[in-house]
Design an enzyme around this catalytic site. Structure first.
Site, PDB file in Angstrom:
ATOM      1  N   THR A  24       2.408   9.710 -10.689  1.00  0.00           N
ATOM      2  CA  THR A  24       3.392  10.859 -10.455  1.00  0.00           C
ATOM      3  C   THR A  24       4.751  10.395 -10.000  1.00  0.00           C
ATOM      4  OG1 THR A  24       1.739  12.369  -9.964  1.00  0.00           O
ATOM      5  CG2 THR A  24       3.641  12.745  -8.567  1.00  0.00           C
ATOM      6  N   TYR A  37       3.995  19.334 -13.867  1.00  0.00           N
ATOM      7  CA  TYR A  37       4.910  18.097 -14.476  1.00  0.00           C
ATOM      8  C   TYR A  37       4.037  17.233 -15.399  1.00  0.00           C
ATOM      9  CZ  TYR A  37       2.090  15.411 -11.092  1.00  0.00           C
ATOM     10  OH  TYR A  37       1.231  14.656 -10.493  1.00  0.00           O
ATOM     11  N   SER A  70      -2.889   8.210 -13.648  1.00  0.00           N
ATOM     12  CA  SER A  70      -4.048   7.412 -13.608  1.00  0.00           C
ATOM     13  C   SER A  70      -5.255   7.901 -13.699  1.00  0.00           C
ATOM     14  CB  SER A  70      -3.840   6.797 -12.135  1.00  0.00           C
ATOM     15  OG  SER A  70      -4.459   7.533 -11.208  1.00  0.00           O
ATOM     16  N   THR A 103      -1.898   8.045  -8.195  1.00  0.00           N
ATOM     17  CA  THR A 103      -2.791   8.155  -6.836  1.00  0.00           C
ATOM     18  C   THR A 103      -4.153   8.476  -7.106  1.00  0.00           C
ATOM     19  OG1 THR A 103      -2.123  10.578  -6.574  1.00  0.00           O
ATOM     20  CG2 THR A 103      -0.885   8.874  -5.264  1.00  0.00           C
ATOM     21  N   ASP A 104      -4.513   9.071  -8.432  1.00  0.00           N
ATOM     22  CA  ASP A 104      -5.993   9.629  -8.802  1.00  0.00           C
ATOM     23  C   ASP A 104      -6.930   8.401  -8.558  1.00  0.00           C
ATOM     24  OD1 ASP A 104      -4.803  12.192  -8.979  1.00  0.00           O
ATOM     25  OD2 ASP A 104      -5.275  12.281 -11.072  1.00  0.00           O
ATOM     26  N   LYS A 176      -8.344   8.610  -1.490  1.00  0.00           N
ATOM     27  CA  LYS A 176      -7.616   9.639  -1.628  1.00  0.00           C
ATOM     28  C   LYS A 176      -8.480  10.608  -0.944  1.00  0.00           C
ATOM     29  CE  LYS A 176      -4.821  12.396  -4.840  1.00  0.00           C
ATOM     30  NZ  LYS A 176      -4.127  12.596  -6.425  1.00  0.00           N
ATOM     31  N   GLU A 297     -33.895   6.492   4.441  1.00  0.00           N
ATOM     32  CA  GLU A 297     -34.908   7.541   4.089  1.00  0.00           C
ATOM     33  C   GLU A 297     -35.579   7.192   2.824  1.00  0.00           C
ATOM     34  OE1 GLU A 297     -33.821  11.782   4.729  1.00  0.00           O
ATOM     35  OE2 GLU A 297     -31.984  11.048   5.458  1.00  0.00           O
TER      36      GLU A 297
END
Ligand code: ASP
Length: 340
Positions: A24, A37, A70, A103-104, A176, A297
Protein backbone atom coordinates in the site's frame (compact mmCIF):
# COMPACT_ATOMS: atom_id res chain seq x y z
CA UNK A 1 33.76 28.11 -18.15
CA UNK A 2 35.37 27.75 -14.72
CA UNK A 3 39.15 28.26 -14.90
CA UNK A 4 40.00 26.18 -11.86
CA UNK A 5 38.56 22.98 -10.49
CA UNK A 6 35.97 23.49 -7.77
CA UNK A 7 36.94 21.68 -4.59
CA UNK A 8 34.30 19.13 -3.63
CA UNK A 9 33.74 18.51 0.06
CA UNK A 10 33.71 14.80 0.96
CA UNK A 11 30.19 13.42 1.37
CA UNK A 12 29.99 11.76 4.78
CA UNK A 13 26.30 10.91 4.66
CA UNK A 14 25.51 7.25 5.28
CA UNK A 15 24.48 5.23 2.22
CA UNK A 16 21.06 3.63 2.35
CA UNK A 17 19.54 1.32 -0.25
CA UNK A 18 15.76 1.13 -0.55
CA UNK A 19 14.56 -2.24 -1.83
CA UNK A 20 10.93 -1.91 -2.90
CA UNK A 21 8.48 -4.81 -3.02
CA UNK A 22 5.11 -3.04 -3.49
CA UNK A 23 2.32 -2.83 -0.91
CA UNK A 24 0.00 0.00 0.00
CA UNK A 25 2.93 2.35 0.52
CA UNK A 26 3.20 2.18 -3.29
CA UNK A 27 -0.58 2.01 -3.73
CA UNK A 28 -2.61 4.23 -5.98
CA UNK A 29 -6.30 5.14 -5.97
CA UNK A 30 -8.43 7.06 -8.48
CA UNK A 31 -9.23 9.70 -5.85
CA UNK A 32 -7.63 10.84 -2.59
CA UNK A 33 -10.63 9.84 -0.46
CA UNK A 34 -11.68 6.32 -1.40
CA UNK A 35 -11.12 3.02 0.30
CA UNK A 36 -10.51 0.94 -2.85
CA UNK A 37 -7.04 1.08 -4.39
CA UNK A 38 -4.40 -1.07 -6.12
CA UNK A 39 -1.20 -1.84 -4.15
CA UNK A 40 2.31 -1.76 -5.66
CA UNK A 41 1.72 0.82 -8.43
CA UNK A 42 4.27 3.54 -7.58
CA UNK A 43 7.92 2.74 -8.42
CA UNK A 44 10.77 3.20 -5.97
CA UNK A 45 12.33 6.11 -7.90
CA UNK A 46 9.05 8.05 -7.77
CA UNK A 47 8.85 7.44 -4.01
CA UNK A 48 12.41 8.72 -3.53
CA UNK A 49 11.77 11.78 -5.73
CA UNK A 50 8.67 12.63 -3.74
CA UNK A 51 10.75 12.89 -0.57
CA UNK A 52 13.70 15.24 -1.27
CA UNK A 53 14.10 15.78 2.51
CA UNK A 54 15.56 12.27 2.81
CA UNK A 55 18.77 13.60 1.24
CA UNK A 56 19.63 15.33 4.50
CA UNK A 57 19.61 11.92 6.23
CA UNK A 58 21.48 9.75 3.74
CA UNK A 59 22.59 9.11 0.20
CA UNK A 60 19.63 7.11 -0.94
CA UNK A 61 19.35 4.76 -3.91
CA UNK A 62 16.49 2.44 -4.85
CA UNK A 63 15.93 -0.94 -6.48
CA UNK A 64 12.60 -2.49 -7.40
CA UNK A 65 12.71 -6.11 -6.20
CA UNK A 66 8.99 -6.84 -6.69
CA UNK A 67 5.67 -5.02 -7.09
CA UNK A 68 3.13 -7.04 -5.16
CA UNK A 69 0.53 -6.58 -2.49
CA UNK A 70 2.10 -8.52 0.39
CA UNK A 71 -0.80 -10.99 0.37
CA UNK A 72 1.06 -12.25 -2.74
CA UNK A 73 4.48 -12.32 -1.06
CA UNK A 74 6.31 -15.59 -1.77
CA UNK A 75 9.34 -17.36 -0.33
CA UNK A 76 10.97 -16.89 -3.74
CA UNK A 77 10.78 -13.10 -3.29
CA UNK A 78 11.87 -13.36 0.35
CA UNK A 79 14.91 -15.42 -0.68
CA UNK A 80 15.76 -12.89 -3.40
CA UNK A 81 15.52 -10.09 -0.85
CA UNK A 82 17.71 -11.89 1.69
CA UNK A 83 20.29 -12.67 -1.00
CA UNK A 84 20.40 -9.08 -2.24
CA UNK A 85 20.67 -7.66 1.28
CA UNK A 86 23.48 -10.06 2.19
CA UNK A 87 25.38 -9.04 -0.97
CA UNK A 88 24.82 -5.31 -0.42
CA UNK A 89 25.88 -5.39 3.22
CA UNK A 90 28.92 -7.60 2.57
CA UNK A 91 30.25 -5.02 0.08
CA UNK A 92 30.66 -2.21 2.66
CA UNK A 93 29.20 0.19 0.09
CA UNK A 94 25.88 0.36 1.88
CA UNK A 95 25.42 1.27 5.56
CA UNK A 96 21.80 0.23 5.88
CA UNK A 97 18.85 -1.16 3.94
CA UNK A 98 15.17 -0.18 3.89
CA UNK A 99 12.62 -2.64 2.52
CA UNK A 100 9.26 -1.16 1.51
CA UNK A 101 6.59 -3.82 1.94
CA UNK A 102 2.87 -4.35 2.29
CA UNK A 103 1.68 -4.51 5.86
CA UNK A 104 -0.36 -7.74 5.56
CA UNK A 105 2.63 -10.08 5.73
CA UNK A 106 5.33 -7.61 6.79
CA UNK A 107 5.91 -9.52 10.03
CA UNK A 108 6.68 -12.70 8.08
CA UNK A 109 9.25 -11.16 5.74
CA UNK A 110 10.76 -9.23 8.66
CA UNK A 111 11.18 -12.44 10.67
CA UNK A 112 12.52 -14.36 7.64
CA UNK A 113 15.19 -11.66 7.10
CA UNK A 114 15.90 -11.63 10.85
CA UNK A 115 17.00 -15.27 10.50
CA UNK A 116 18.68 -15.21 7.07
CA UNK A 117 20.53 -11.87 6.80
CA UNK A 118 23.99 -12.24 8.29
CA UNK A 119 25.04 -8.70 9.11
CA UNK A 120 24.91 -6.24 11.98
CA UNK A 121 23.96 -3.36 9.68
CA UNK A 122 20.42 -2.02 10.04
CA UNK A 123 17.71 -3.63 7.90
CA UNK A 124 14.41 -1.79 8.30
CA UNK A 125 11.02 -2.69 6.84
CA UNK A 126 8.38 -0.05 6.36
CA UNK A 127 5.01 0.29 4.67
CA UNK A 128 1.76 2.19 4.91
CA UNK A 129 -1.88 1.71 5.71
CA UNK A 130 -2.98 4.41 3.28
CA UNK A 131 -2.05 4.51 -0.41
CA UNK A 132 0.55 6.95 -1.72
CA UNK A 133 -2.24 9.02 -3.32
CA UNK A 134 -4.55 9.24 -0.23
CA UNK A 135 -5.37 12.20 2.01
CA UNK A 136 -2.89 12.09 4.93
CA UNK A 137 -0.92 9.23 3.39
CA UNK A 138 1.27 7.68 6.12
CA UNK A 139 3.83 6.19 3.69
CA UNK A 140 6.08 9.23 3.11
CA UNK A 141 6.78 9.85 6.81
CA UNK A 142 7.18 6.12 7.47
CA UNK A 143 9.75 5.95 4.65
CA UNK A 144 11.55 9.05 5.92
CA UNK A 145 11.72 7.59 9.42
CA UNK A 146 12.81 4.17 8.14
CA UNK A 147 15.71 5.81 6.26
CA UNK A 148 16.65 7.70 9.43
CA UNK A 149 16.85 4.41 11.35
CA UNK A 150 18.66 2.53 8.54
CA UNK A 151 21.25 5.33 8.39
CA UNK A 152 21.82 5.29 12.15
CA UNK A 153 24.83 3.33 13.52
CA UNK A 154 22.89 3.04 16.82
CA UNK A 155 20.35 0.78 15.04
CA UNK A 156 23.08 -1.73 14.14
CA UNK A 157 23.11 -5.07 15.96
CA UNK A 158 19.40 -4.89 16.80
CA UNK A 159 18.28 -7.40 14.17
CA UNK A 160 15.74 -6.73 11.44
CA UNK A 161 13.47 -3.85 12.43
CA UNK A 162 10.16 -2.44 11.24
CA UNK A 163 9.38 1.27 11.40
CA UNK A 164 5.71 2.21 11.25
CA UNK A 165 3.83 5.17 12.71
CA UNK A 166 6.78 6.54 14.71
CA UNK A 167 7.50 3.17 16.36
CA UNK A 168 10.55 0.92 15.96
CA UNK A 169 9.61 -2.77 16.32
CA UNK A 170 11.78 -5.87 16.32
CA UNK A 171 10.98 -8.53 13.72
CA UNK A 172 10.55 -11.07 16.49
CA UNK A 173 7.85 -9.09 18.26
CA UNK A 174 5.82 -7.09 15.79
CA UNK A 175 2.37 -8.08 14.63
CA UNK A 176 -0.41 -6.38 12.68
CA UNK A 177 -3.38 -5.74 14.97
CA UNK A 178 -5.90 -3.66 13.02
CA UNK A 179 -7.15 -4.10 9.45
CA UNK A 180 -7.34 -0.38 8.58
CA UNK A 181 -5.88 1.86 11.32
CA UNK A 182 -2.58 3.68 10.85
CA UNK A 183 -1.62 2.55 14.38
CA UNK A 184 -1.80 -1.12 13.43
CA UNK A 185 1.55 -2.62 14.49
CA UNK A 186 2.13 -3.67 18.07
CA UNK A 187 4.90 -5.54 19.87
CA UNK A 188 2.77 -7.21 22.50
CA UNK A 189 5.07 -9.46 24.53
CA UNK A 190 8.44 -7.70 24.60
CA UNK A 191 7.56 -4.11 23.74
CA UNK A 192 9.11 -1.66 21.32
CA UNK A 193 12.76 -1.34 20.33
CA UNK A 194 12.32 2.43 20.25
CA UNK A 195 10.63 5.40 18.65
CA UNK A 196 11.41 7.72 15.75
CA UNK A 197 9.99 11.20 15.42
CA UNK A 198 10.67 13.05 12.14
CA UNK A 199 14.03 11.33 11.86
CA UNK A 200 15.01 11.58 15.55
CA UNK A 201 15.58 8.07 16.85
CA UNK A 202 15.42 6.85 20.43
CA UNK A 203 16.17 3.25 21.49
CA UNK A 204 14.87 1.41 24.55
CA UNK A 205 16.36 -2.06 24.19
CA UNK A 206 18.05 -4.73 22.09
CA UNK A 207 16.08 -7.80 20.97
CA UNK A 208 16.10 -10.55 23.61
CA UNK A 209 16.33 -13.38 21.05
CA UNK A 210 19.09 -14.30 18.58
CA UNK A 211 18.98 -12.79 15.10
CA UNK A 212 20.85 -11.83 11.89
CA UNK A 213 24.62 -11.98 12.56
CA UNK A 214 24.03 -14.55 15.36
CA UNK A 215 21.69 -16.75 13.28
CA UNK A 216 22.62 -20.35 12.47
CA UNK A 217 20.24 -20.49 9.48
CA UNK A 218 21.42 -20.13 5.92
CA UNK A 219 19.48 -20.24 2.67
CA UNK A 220 22.56 -20.31 0.45
CA UNK A 221 21.80 -22.76 -2.34
CA UNK A 222 18.30 -23.45 -1.00
CA UNK A 223 15.69 -23.43 -3.75
CA UNK A 224 12.74 -24.99 -1.93
CA UNK A 225 11.59 -24.76 1.64
CA UNK A 226 9.76 -27.71 3.20
CA UNK A 227 5.98 -27.39 3.30
CA UNK A 228 4.61 -26.32 6.67
CA UNK A 229 0.86 -25.68 7.03
CA UNK A 230 -1.02 -23.59 9.57
CA UNK A 231 -4.32 -25.00 10.84
CA UNK A 232 -6.66 -22.70 12.73
CA UNK A 233 -8.29 -24.30 15.77
CA UNK A 234 -11.91 -23.62 16.72
CA UNK A 235 -14.80 -25.23 18.59
CA UNK A 236 -15.51 -28.64 17.08
CA UNK A 237 -12.49 -28.39 14.76
CA UNK A 238 -12.56 -31.11 12.05
CA UNK A 239 -9.62 -33.37 12.97
CA UNK A 240 -9.11 -34.63 9.43
CA UNK A 241 -7.53 -31.28 8.48
CA UNK A 242 -4.36 -32.76 9.99
CA UNK A 243 -4.63 -35.79 7.67
CA UNK A 244 -5.20 -33.51 4.63
CA UNK A 245 -2.01 -31.60 5.37
CA UNK A 246 0.01 -34.78 5.83
CA UNK A 247 -1.38 -36.28 2.61
CA UNK A 248 -0.43 -33.08 0.78
CA UNK A 249 3.17 -33.49 1.90
CA UNK A 250 3.44 -31.19 4.90
CA UNK A 251 6.63 -31.87 6.85
CA UNK A 252 5.39 -29.69 9.67
CA UNK A 253 2.08 -28.33 10.95
CA UNK A 254 1.59 -25.27 13.13
CA UNK A 255 -1.74 -25.35 14.93
CA UNK A 256 -3.04 -21.86 15.70
CA UNK A 257 -4.56 -23.29 18.83
CA UNK A 258 -7.26 -22.04 21.14
CA UNK A 259 -5.91 -20.26 24.22
CA UNK A 260 -2.59 -21.69 25.38
CA UNK A 261 -2.11 -23.73 22.20
CA UNK A 262 -5.08 -26.06 22.74
CA UNK A 263 -7.03 -28.16 20.25
CA UNK A 264 -9.87 -30.63 20.70
CA UNK A 265 -9.27 -34.26 21.66
CA UNK A 266 -9.92 -35.57 18.13
CA UNK A 267 -7.34 -33.18 16.64
CA UNK A 268 -4.80 -34.06 19.35
CA UNK A 269 -5.19 -37.71 18.43
CA UNK A 270 -4.67 -37.10 14.68
CA UNK A 271 -1.76 -34.76 15.40
CA UNK A 272 -0.13 -37.37 17.65
CA UNK A 273 -0.44 -39.94 14.82
CA UNK A 274 1.18 -37.49 12.41
CA UNK A 275 3.97 -36.78 14.91
CA UNK A 276 4.65 -40.53 15.17
CA UNK A 277 5.09 -40.61 11.38
CA UNK A 278 7.71 -37.84 11.64
CA UNK A 279 5.63 -34.71 10.94
CA UNK A 280 6.63 -31.94 13.33
CA UNK A 281 3.62 -30.52 15.19
CA UNK A 282 4.01 -27.04 16.70
CA UNK A 283 1.36 -25.71 19.06
CA UNK A 284 0.89 -21.96 18.60
CA UNK A 285 -2.08 -19.81 19.51
CA UNK A 286 -4.78 -17.92 17.66
CA UNK A 287 -4.79 -15.42 20.56
CA UNK A 288 -3.09 -12.12 19.71
CA UNK A 289 -0.70 -12.09 22.65
CA UNK A 290 0.87 -14.39 25.24
CA UNK A 291 3.22 -17.36 25.16
CA UNK A 292 2.41 -21.03 24.53
CA UNK A 293 4.11 -23.19 27.15
CA UNK A 294 5.02 -26.88 27.12
CA UNK A 295 2.94 -29.51 28.94
CA UNK A 296 0.27 -27.12 30.23
CA UNK A 297 -3.01 -28.82 29.23
CA UNK A 298 -1.44 -31.05 26.59
CA UNK A 299 1.33 -33.54 27.36
CA UNK A 300 3.91 -32.47 24.77
CA UNK A 301 6.59 -34.76 26.21
CA UNK A 302 4.39 -37.78 25.69
CA UNK A 303 2.87 -36.76 22.33
CA UNK A 304 6.05 -35.38 20.74
CA UNK A 305 4.75 -31.85 20.15
CA UNK A 306 6.65 -28.53 20.17
CA UNK A 307 5.39 -25.38 21.93
CA UNK A 308 5.67 -22.13 19.91
CA UNK A 309 6.65 -20.10 22.98
CA UNK A 310 6.50 -16.40 21.90
CA UNK A 311 6.05 -16.82 18.14
CA UNK A 312 2.67 -16.31 16.50
CA UNK A 313 1.65 -18.99 13.96
CA UNK A 314 2.99 -17.28 10.77
CA UNK A 315 6.38 -16.71 12.38
CA UNK A 316 6.40 -20.18 13.97
CA UNK A 317 5.86 -21.53 10.44
CA UNK A 318 8.91 -19.65 9.12
CA UNK A 319 11.16 -20.83 11.96
CA UNK A 320 9.99 -24.42 11.44
CA UNK A 321 10.55 -24.28 7.65
CA UNK A 322 14.13 -23.12 8.20
CA UNK A 323 14.66 -25.62 11.05
CA UNK A 324 13.51 -28.50 8.80
CA UNK A 325 16.25 -27.76 6.24
CA UNK A 326 18.51 -29.88 8.47
CA UNK A 327 17.92 -33.09 10.39
CA UNK A 328 17.09 -32.01 13.91
CA UNK A 329 15.56 -33.79 16.88
CA UNK A 330 12.32 -32.54 18.48
CA UNK A 331 14.34 -31.39 21.47
CA UNK A 332 16.64 -29.35 19.20
CA UNK A 333 13.66 -27.80 17.40
CA UNK A 334 12.02 -26.88 20.71
CA UNK A 335 15.27 -25.19 21.72
CA UNK A 336 15.18 -23.10 18.53
CA UNK A 337 11.77 -21.77 19.60
CA UNK A 338 13.29 -20.59 22.89
CA UNK A 339 16.35 -19.12 21.15
CA UNK A 340 14.94 -17.24 18.13
N1 ASP B 1 -2.73 -5.57 1.19
C1 ASP B 1 -1.71 -4.58 1.39
C2 ASP B 1 -0.37 -5.28 1.40
O1 ASP B 1 -0.05 -5.96 2.32
C3 ASP B 1 -1.95 -3.83 2.64
C4 ASP B 1 -0.88 -2.84 3.04
O2 ASP B 1 0.20 -2.74 2.49
O3 ASP B 1 -1.13 -2.09 4.01
O4 ASP B 1 0.35 -5.15 0.48
Amino acid sequence: MPTRKEKRLPDHRPRVMILATGGTIAGSAASAAQSSYAPGQVGVDAMIEALPGMRSLARVRGEQVASVGSQDMTFAIMRRLAGRINTLLASDEINGVVVTHGTDTMEETAYFLNLTVHSKAPVVLTGAMRPFTAISADGPLNLYNAVAVAADPEAAGRGTLAVMNDRIHSAHSLTKSNTTAVETFISPINGLIGTVNYGRNEYFRHPFRRHTHQSEFSIDGVTDLPRVDILYACADMPADLIDCSVERGAKGIVVAGDGNGNMNAATIERAAQAAKKGVVIVRGSRVATGTVGRNVEIDDDHLGFIAADELNPPKARILLMLALLKNRTRRQIQKLFYTY
